[in-house]
Design a protein around this motif. Structure first.
Motif: not given
Ligand code: FES
Length: 105
Positions: A46, A48, A64, A66, A80
């Motif tokens: 995602a 981040v 976020l 891990g 994930p």
């Molecule tokens: S945003 Fe990095 S593992 Fe989900």
């Protein structure tokens, strides 16, 4: 291969990522285990910043969810995230940390 100055070596604290922008590309510069690494500063899971995560055992952990990305290859070793994050070649010249945006792997 074109290298650009990302930051000063003396600005980097061990295991504390520093976020920089090179030609509009966010890059996290990490000094750890006697080396300096450059990894794209967006998690592949995602949108981040990885620079806000923790560094351990030559990996950077996304804060976020891990996933941990190997600073040498960009590959995740925990879900994930399943896709690697680009890593970039680094050169040190004096106190200058130089990064090429050419993707290493
Ligand atoms: S945003 Fe990095 S593992 Fe989900």
């Amino acid at each position: 291969m074109t290298y650009r100055r990302a930051c000063g070596l003396s600005e980097l604290e061990e295991d504390t990522p520093k976020r920089v922008e090179l030609d509009g590309t966010p890059v996290s510069i990490v000094r750890t285990e006697g080396e300096v690494f450059a990894i794209h500063d967006i998690c592949s899971h995602a949108n981040v910043s990885l620079a806000e995560g923790e560094v351990d055992d030559c990996h950077i952990e996304c804060w976020l969810h891990g996933s941990r990305f190997d600073l040498r290859s960009g590959k995740p070793d925990a879900l994930p995230a399943t896709r690697p994050v680009p890593v970039y070649p680094v050169k040190i010249e004096g106190d200058d940390v130089l990064v090429s945006l050419t993707q290493e792997s």
